[in-house]
Design a protein around this motif. Structure first.
Motif, mmCIF file in Angstrom:
data_model
loop_
_atom_site.group_PDB
_atom_site.id
_atom_site.type_symbol
_atom_site.label_atom_id
_atom_site.label_comp_id
_atom_site.label_asym_id
_atom_site.label_seq_id
_atom_site.Cartn_x
_atom_site.Cartn_y
_atom_site.Cartn_z
ATOM 1 N N GLY A 1 0.811 -1.224 0.000
ATOM 2 C CA GLY A 1 0.000 0.000 0.000
ATOM 3 C C GLY A 1 0.841 1.271 0.000
ATOM 4 N N ASN A 2 2.136 1.159 0.348
ATOM 5 C CA ASN A 2 3.001 2.345 0.420
ATOM 6 C C ASN A 2 4.302 2.109 -0.345
ATOM 7 O OD1 ASN A 2 1.504 4.012 2.700
ATOM 8 N ND2 ASN A 2 1.632 1.899 3.436
ATOM 9 N N PRO A 3 4.209 1.899 -1.667
ATOM 10 C CA PRO A 3 5.413 1.534 -2.426
ATOM 11 C C PRO A 3 6.520 2.588 -2.336
ATOM 12 C CG PRO A 3 3.558 2.053 -3.894
ATOM 13 C CD PRO A 3 3.005 1.985 -2.520
ATOM 14 N N ASP A 4 6.134 3.871 -2.321
ATOM 15 C CA ASP A 4 7.161 4.934 -2.248
ATOM 16 C C ASP A 4 7.981 4.815 -0.977
ATOM 17 O OD1 ASP A 4 5.646 5.659 -4.357
ATOM 18 O OD2 ASP A 4 4.945 7.582 -3.509
ATOM 19 N N VAL A 5 7.270 4.628 0.152
ATOM 20 C CA VAL A 5 7.963 4.531 1.446
ATOM 21 C C VAL A 5 8.857 3.290 1.460
ATOM 22 C CG1 VAL A 5 7.680 4.446 3.960
ATOM 23 C CG2 VAL A 5 5.968 5.629 2.562
ATOM 24 N N ALA A 6 8.292 2.175 0.953
ATOM 25 C CA ALA A 6 9.052 0.925 0.929
ATOM 26 C C ALA A 6 10.343 1.101 0.131
ATOM 27 C CB ALA A 6 8.200 -0.186 0.335
ATOM 28 N N ASP A 7 10.251 1.813 -1.004
ATOM 29 C CA ASP A 7 11.441 2.060 -1.835
ATOM 30 C C ASP A 7 12.474 2.875 -1.088
ATOM 31 O OD1 ASP A 7 10.776 0.565 -3.990
ATOM 32 O OD2 ASP A 7 9.829 2.230 -5.114
ATOM 33 N N LYS B 1 8.377 -3.910 13.392
ATOM 34 C CA LYS B 1 9.556 -3.266 12.823
ATOM 35 C C LYS B 1 10.541 -4.331 12.321
ATOM 36 C CE LYS B 1 12.822 0.451 13.905
ATOM 37 N NZ LYS B 1 14.087 0.088 14.554
ATOM 38 N N ARG B 2 10.730 -5.354 13.158
ATOM 39 C CA ARG B 2 11.665 -6.413 12.769
ATOM 40 C C ARG B 2 11.175 -7.134 11.511
ATOM 41 N NH1 ARG B 2 11.208 -11.345 13.774
ATOM 42 N NH2 ARG B 2 9.848 -11.150 15.597
ATOM 43 N N MET B 3 9.860 -7.400 11.449
ATOM 44 C CA MET B 3 9.313 -8.089 10.279
ATOM 45 C C MET B 3 9.471 -7.241 9.024
ATOM 46 S SD MET B 3 5.899 -9.675 12.073
ATOM 47 C CE MET B 3 5.166 -10.370 10.587
ATOM 48 N N LEU B 4 9.278 -5.946 9.146
ATOM 49 C CA LEU B 4 9.444 -5.031 7.988
ATOM 50 C C LEU B 4 10.904 -5.028 7.537
ATOM 51 C CD1 LEU B 4 7.144 -2.143 9.204
ATOM 52 C CD2 LEU B 4 6.844 -3.383 7.035
ATOM 53 N N ILE C 1 10.896 3.791 7.893
ATOM 54 C CA ILE C 1 10.176 2.572 8.265
ATOM 55 C C ILE C 1 9.070 2.860 9.279
ATOM 56 C CG2 ILE C 1 11.425 1.661 10.282
ATOM 57 C CD1 ILE C 1 11.635 -1.003 8.654
ATOM 58 N N GLY C 2 9.228 3.965 10.020
ATOM 59 C CA GLY C 2 8.230 4.336 11.033
ATOM 60 C C GLY C 2 6.840 4.468 10.442
ATOM 61 N N ALA D 1 1.380 2.207 9.828
ATOM 62 C CA ALA D 1 0.289 1.663 9.006
ATOM 63 C C ALA D 1 -0.158 0.293 9.533
ATOM 64 C CB ALA D 1 0.747 1.549 7.554
ATOM 65 N N VAL D 2 0.814 -0.537 9.934
ATOM 66 C CA VAL D 2 0.479 -1.862 10.465
ATOM 67 C C VAL D 2 -0.275 -1.732 11.795
ATOM 68 C CG1 VAL D 2 1.403 -4.068 11.316
ATOM 69 C CG2 VAL D 2 2.447 -2.943 9.325
ATOM 70 N N MET D 3 0.205 -0.827 12.640
ATOM 71 C CA MET D 3 -0.449 -0.627 13.944
ATOM 72 C C MET D 3 -1.897 -0.189 13.728
ATOM 73 S SD MET D 3 1.871 -1.549 16.018
ATOM 74 C CE MET D 3 1.338 -1.121 17.664
ATOM 75 N N LYS D 4 -2.073 0.607 12.647
ATOM 76 C CA LYS D 4 -3.423 1.106 12.377
ATOM 77 C C LYS D 4 -4.351 -0.041 11.923
ATOM 78 C CE LYS D 4 -5.767 4.969 10.176
ATOM 79 N NZ LYS D 4 -5.763 5.807 8.988
ATOM 80 N N THR D 5 -3.862 -0.868 11.002
ATOM 81 C CA THR D 5 -4.736 -1.969 10.538
ATOM 82 C C THR D 5 -5.001 -2.988 11.649
ATOM 83 O OG1 THR D 5 -2.725 -2.730 9.442
ATOM 84 C CG2 THR D 5 -4.567 -2.190 8.001
ATOM 85 N N THR D 6 -4.021 -3.127 12.546
ATOM 86 C CA THR D 6 -4.247 -4.107 13.628
ATOM 87 C C THR D 6 -4.871 -3.430 14.847
ATOM 88 O OG1 THR D 6 -2.023 -3.731 14.481
ATOM 89 C CG2 THR D 6 -2.289 -5.554 12.953
ATOM 90 N N ARG D 7 -5.257 -2.206 14.711
ATOM 91 C CA ARG D 7 -5.851 -1.407 15.795
ATOM 92 C C ARG D 7 -5.028 -1.484 17.081
ATOM 93 N NH1 ARG D 7 -11.206 -3.787 16.223
ATOM 94 N NH2 ARG D 7 -10.240 -5.308 14.866
ATOM 95 N N GLY D 8 -3.721 -1.305 16.908
ATOM 96 C CA GLY D 8 -2.851 -1.213 18.077
ATOM 97 C C GLY D 8 -2.518 -2.535 18.728
ATOM 98 N N LYS D 9 -3.013 -3.619 18.164
ATOM 99 C CA LYS D 9 -2.811 -4.905 18.844
ATOM 100 C C LYS D 9 -1.482 -5.570 18.539
ATOM 101 C CE LYS D 9 -7.172 -6.416 18.041
ATOM 102 N NZ LYS D 9 -8.094 -7.536 17.866
ATOM 103 N N ALA D 10 -0.796 -5.075 17.488
ATOM 104 C CA ALA D 10 0.511 -5.656 17.169
ATOM 105 C C ALA D 10 1.562 -5.078 18.103
ATOM 106 C CB ALA D 10 0.863 -5.335 15.725
#
Ligand SMILES: [Zn+2]
Length: 499
Positions: free
Chosen positions: A453-459, A490-493, A469-470, A475-484
């Motif tokens: 969803g964020n190719p520019d940032v990933a690049d 960060k490590r997975m990214l 990476i922040g 974005a992940v925290m948002k989709t998981t509603r803070g549960k991650a």
């Protein structure tokens, strides 16, 4: 509205020296009244807790409440007082509708406790407040003035009287005049009442809810020119009903009296009323001529003669007092006196102590009570202790964070649930599905989706701009509603983008 001229507080101190004094009334938490068996429950239907004794009907005879005498002696002992070996109640004769007997049964020249002291601390300095006397009396009924704008008798169309309070045991604690506090006089007054309240709580003799009138203060204030050998004429501000108001009342009286003294106007010895809304005082009854109450020893009651062994036993059984407890805890928790003072001011010492006793670390317990919970109490306009969460639940919340089951953000959501009455923290975590996500398929999918969803940032991250990476973690925290768990995300990214 007050039209008093006021001198700047700092300026007052350049010309005058304040002397303060405090008279504190404490309603004891006994089950029955001082001289009869009537219940003392607060907030019952008016006049349902009365009998011939507390209504002052002819022929009725009082019997002193032993539990009230014991509580008074314990208060005296906690304040380092001498306990009388023999003393009597007295009749204070005056007529007022809220006092059905035509006199108040009180103690006059033979108080139960005398000559104590209480040390209070303000800004690291200790002030010794000498206690003149602690005596026992009965409370009056309550007048309700109806029809006026202010609730005072002036302008009212009629008055109602509730005798439920008449005869509830009342302890009066009177200080000697307190000179030498200078600019700190208002704060010393507040610190004294705060510390006294803590002691009464530790003794368990009263609920000391100021807003319910369990604890009421009369604040005496006088000013004398600096260097003068005589003290000035004092005013007595009645029934100041919050700790903050005690300080404000002294401050206001100092400023008002200084303005009068500056123009050589005599200070009237009078009682004054404190107004919470404006922080001002207004004149009440003049005390220029002492009222003669025709005190005489109460003939219907036997003298009180506490035996030495009993008093010694009460002394030995006193609980650890707040000052000693604070010293011990600040050592155990490894914190500075200033931080302990914050905890005291926040009314959090007991709560933090109980949270630690329930298994939390002192640092975590302090962080929660002074941080998140203080904020919630403040938003709700209640005291910390009134929040619908127990120290044991706070400790449980802290344990859930420490074990990694939830993070700080989820802990705040779990707290929402606890405060909403959904159960204990573990229960809320379960029912609201708040546990931190492990490296599950769901989390992997969320991480991949954030990259897509964020190719520019990933690049940018791939190109070496690691700080970017922040945004992906967010974005992940948002989709998981803070549960991650942010660190896991960060490590997975990084594994996917940096290699
Ligand atoms: Zn009664």
């Amino acid at each position: 509205m007050s039209t008093d001229r006021l001198v700047d507080f700092d300026e007052v101190l350049t010309r005058y020296e304040p002397v303060i004094g405090l008279e504190t009334h404490v309603e004891l938490g006994t089950a029955s009244k001082m001289f009869c068996g009537c219940s003392t429950t607060f907030g019952e239907e008016p006049n349902t807790q009365t009998c011939p004794v507390c209504l002052g009907l002819p022929g009725s005879l009082p019997v002193a409440n032993a539990a009230a005498i014991e509580s008074t002696i314990r208060i005296g002992l906690a304040l380092g007082c001498r306990i009388a070996t023999w003393c009597r109640f007295a009749r204070k004769n005056y007529f007022y509708p809220d006092i059905p007997k035509g006199f108040q049964t009180t103690q006059y020249d033979e108080p139960l406790c005398t000559a104590g002291h209480l040390d209070v601390e303000v800004d690291g300095e200790t002030y010794r407040v000498e206690i003149e006397r602690v005596h026992l009396e009965e409370d009056t009924g309550k007048n309700l003035h109806v029809g006026g704008a202010t609730g005072r008798i002036h302008g009212a169309s009629h008055s109602l009287i509730d005798y439920n309070r008449a005869g509830i045991p009342l302890v009066e604690i009177v200080t000697r005049p307190i000179p030498g506090a200078g600019a700190k006089a208002p704060e010393v007054a507040k610190a004294y009442v705060t510390e006294l309240r803590e002691i009464l709580l530790a003794l368990g003799v009263s609920e000391v809810r100021m807003e319910q009138g369990n604890l009421r203060c009369d604040v005496n204030t006088s000013l004398a020119p600096i260097g003068s050998l005589e003290w000035g004429t004092r005013t007595e501000t009645k029934n100041v009903n919050s700790l903050r108001s005690v300080e404000r009342a002294v401050r206001f009286e100092m400023r008002r009296q200084a303005a009068l003294l500056d123009e050589d106007t005599r200070i009237l010895q009078e009682t004054r009323h404190f107004h919470e809304d404006t922080g001002t005082t207004s004149p009440g009854r003049s005390k220029e001529e002492a009222t003669d109450y025709r005190y005489f020893p109460e003939p219907d009651l036997v003298p009180v003669a506490p035996d030495e062994e009993w008093v010694a036993k009460l002394l030995a059984e006193l609980p650890e007092l707040p000052a000693a407890r604070r010293n011990r805890l600040s050592e155990e928790w490894g914190i500075a006196p200033t931080e302990m003072a914050w905890l005291v001011n926040a009314g959090a010492v007991g709560l933090v102590g109980d949270t630690v006793a329930a298994g939390a670390s002192p640092a975590d317990a302090r962080k929660w009570w002074l941080g998140e919970l203080a904020r919630r109490a403040n938003d709700a306009g209640v005291e910390l202790a009134e929040l619908a969460v127990t120290p044991a639940q706070v400790a449980e919340l802290i344990t859930l964070v420490a074990s990694g089951t939830i993070n700080d953000q989820l802990a705040r959501q779990a707290l929402d649930g606890v405060l909403a009455g959904e159960g204990g923290p573990a229960q809320v975590v379960e029912s609201r599905g708040l546990a931190v996500m492990g490296e599950s398929d769901e989390l992997v999918a969320a991480v991949d989706a954030a990259i897509e969803g964020n190719p520019d940032v990933a690049d940018k991250v791939r190109g070496g701009k690691v700080q970017a990476i922040g945004a992906l973690v967010g974005a992940v925290m948002k989709t998981t509603r803070g549960k991650a768990d942010a660190a896991t995300v960060k490590r997975m990214l990084e594994e996917r983008l940096v290699g």
